[in-house]
Design a protein around this motif. Structure first.
Motif, PDB file in Angstrom:
ATOM      1  N   ARG A   1      52.182  19.763  47.604  1.00  0.00           N
ATOM      2  CA  ARG A   1      53.677  19.851  47.987  1.00  0.00           C
ATOM      3  C   ARG A   1      54.403  19.193  49.179  1.00  0.00           C
ATOM      4  O   ARG A   1      55.275  18.568  49.091  1.00  0.00           O
TER       5      ARG A   1
ATOM      6  N   GLU B   1      52.834  16.547  50.431  1.00  0.00           N
ATOM      7  CA  GLU B   1      52.792  15.086  50.104  1.00  0.00           C
ATOM      8  C   GLU B   1      53.804  14.706  49.327  1.00  0.00           C
ATOM      9  O   GLU B   1      54.728  13.659  49.176  1.00  0.00           O
ATOM     10  N   GLN B   2      54.448  15.479  48.311  1.00  0.00           N
ATOM     11  CA  GLN B   2      55.734  15.300  47.395  1.00  0.00           C
ATOM     12  C   GLN B   2      56.890  15.273  48.201  1.00  0.00           C
ATOM     13  O   GLN B   2      57.381  14.485  48.052  1.00  0.00           O
ATOM     14  N   LEU B   3      56.871  16.424  49.189  1.00  0.00           N
ATOM     15  CA  LEU B   3      58.157  16.169  50.047  1.00  0.00           C
ATOM     16  C   LEU B   3      58.175  15.153  50.795  1.00  0.00           C
ATOM     17  O   LEU B   3      59.406  14.395  50.953  1.00  0.00           O
TER      18      LEU B   3
ATOM     19  N   ASP C   1      57.429  12.133  50.007  1.00  0.00           N
ATOM     20  CA  ASP C   1      57.683  10.964  48.937  1.00  0.00           C
ATOM     21  C   ASP C   1      59.263  11.156  49.041  1.00  0.00           C
ATOM     22  O   ASP C   1      59.949  10.154  48.531  1.00  0.00           O
ATOM     23  N   GLU C   2      59.769  12.455  48.907  1.00  0.00           N
ATOM     24  CA  GLU C   2      61.023  12.507  48.483  1.00  0.00           C
ATOM     25  C   GLU C   2      62.241  12.504  49.806  1.00  0.00           C
ATOM     26  O   GLU C   2      63.471  12.170  49.406  1.00  0.00           O
ATOM     27  N   ARG C   3      61.792  12.667  50.958  1.00  0.00           N
ATOM     28  CA  ARG C   3      62.675  12.602  52.062  1.00  0.00           C
ATOM     29  C   ARG C   3      61.930  12.024  53.239  1.00  0.00           C
ATOM     30  O   ARG C   3      60.562  12.131  53.320  1.00  0.00           O
ATOM     31  N   GLN C   4      62.410  11.840  54.471  1.00  0.00           N
ATOM     32  CA  GLN C   4      61.901  11.366  55.342  1.00  0.00           C
ATOM     33  C   GLN C   4      60.922  12.396  56.179  1.00  0.00           C
ATOM     34  O   GLN C   4      61.744  13.506  56.428  1.00  0.00           O
TER      35      GLN C   4
ATOM     36  N   SER D   1      61.259  17.470  58.367  1.00  0.00           N
ATOM     37  CA  SER D   1      61.896  16.291  57.402  1.00  0.00           C
ATOM     38  C   SER D   1      63.320  16.556  57.381  1.00  0.00           C
ATOM     39  O   SER D   1      64.078  17.454  57.618  1.00  0.00           O
TER      40      SER D   1
ATOM     41  N   ASP E   1      66.959  14.633  54.828  1.00  0.00           N
ATOM     42  CA  ASP E   1      67.619  13.809  53.856  1.00  0.00           C
ATOM     43  C   ASP E   1      69.154  13.874  54.271  1.00  0.00           C
ATOM     44  O   ASP E   1      69.801  14.670  54.205  1.00  0.00           O
TER      45      ASP E   1
END
Length: 148
Positions: free
Chosen positions: A47, A49-51, A53-56, A70, A72
């Motif tokens: 999760r 690693e997924q986050l 990829d989705e945001r800084q 993180s 966005d």
């Protein structure tokens, strides 16, 4: 000295360790065990690693990873600091880093959701309450801070 850098491949296990320690050692004062367990399960390495990829996603490093946050745009997510460095400026450094990035991109404010445990931290940084909401993880404070 705390270095703030972008999340890198391989950081997942250390970030999960910070999150789990924070949840179990600090948030457990404000939330029942079943919610803490649910949050720990939610923040798996996959999760995180997924986050990333989705945001800084950023990490704070003091010899080892000591915190994470993180963003966005002007929204703050996944802010955790290892309990052994609470009060040493790690969280403040992470937040100032992402606030500066957002201000540089032209945003007028930052907004975040905060747990009961983290609520006072954000208030000390100048965030003000907008409202509360209920989530799958319990009460969430929504706060905002002007950047200009």
């Amino acid at each position: 000295m705390v270095e703030v850098r972008l999340f890198r491949p391989g950081d997942g296990p250390a970030v999960v360790d910070v999150i789990e320690r924070c949840l179990r050692e600090l948030n457990s004062r404000d939330y029942p065990a079943e919610i803490i367990d649910r949050m720990c399960t939610h923040f798996s390495v996959e999760r995180i690693e997924q986050l990333a990829d989705e945001r800084q996603m950023f990490v704070a490093v003091r010899d080892e990873i000591a915190g994470t946050v993180s963003r966005d745009g002007n929204k703050v997510f996944t802010m955790f600091v290892h309990p052994r460095v609470i009060g040493h400026g790690v969280g403040r450094r992470l937040m100032h880093h992402i606030e500066a990035l957002a201000a540089g991109e032209g945003y007028d404010y930052m907004e975040t959701g905060a747990s009961i445990t983290g609520h006072g931290f954000y208030q000390r940084l100048g965030y003000v309450d907008l409202r509360t909401s209920e989530t799958e993880f319990g009460l969430n404070h929504i706060l905002r801070k002007p950047l200009r």
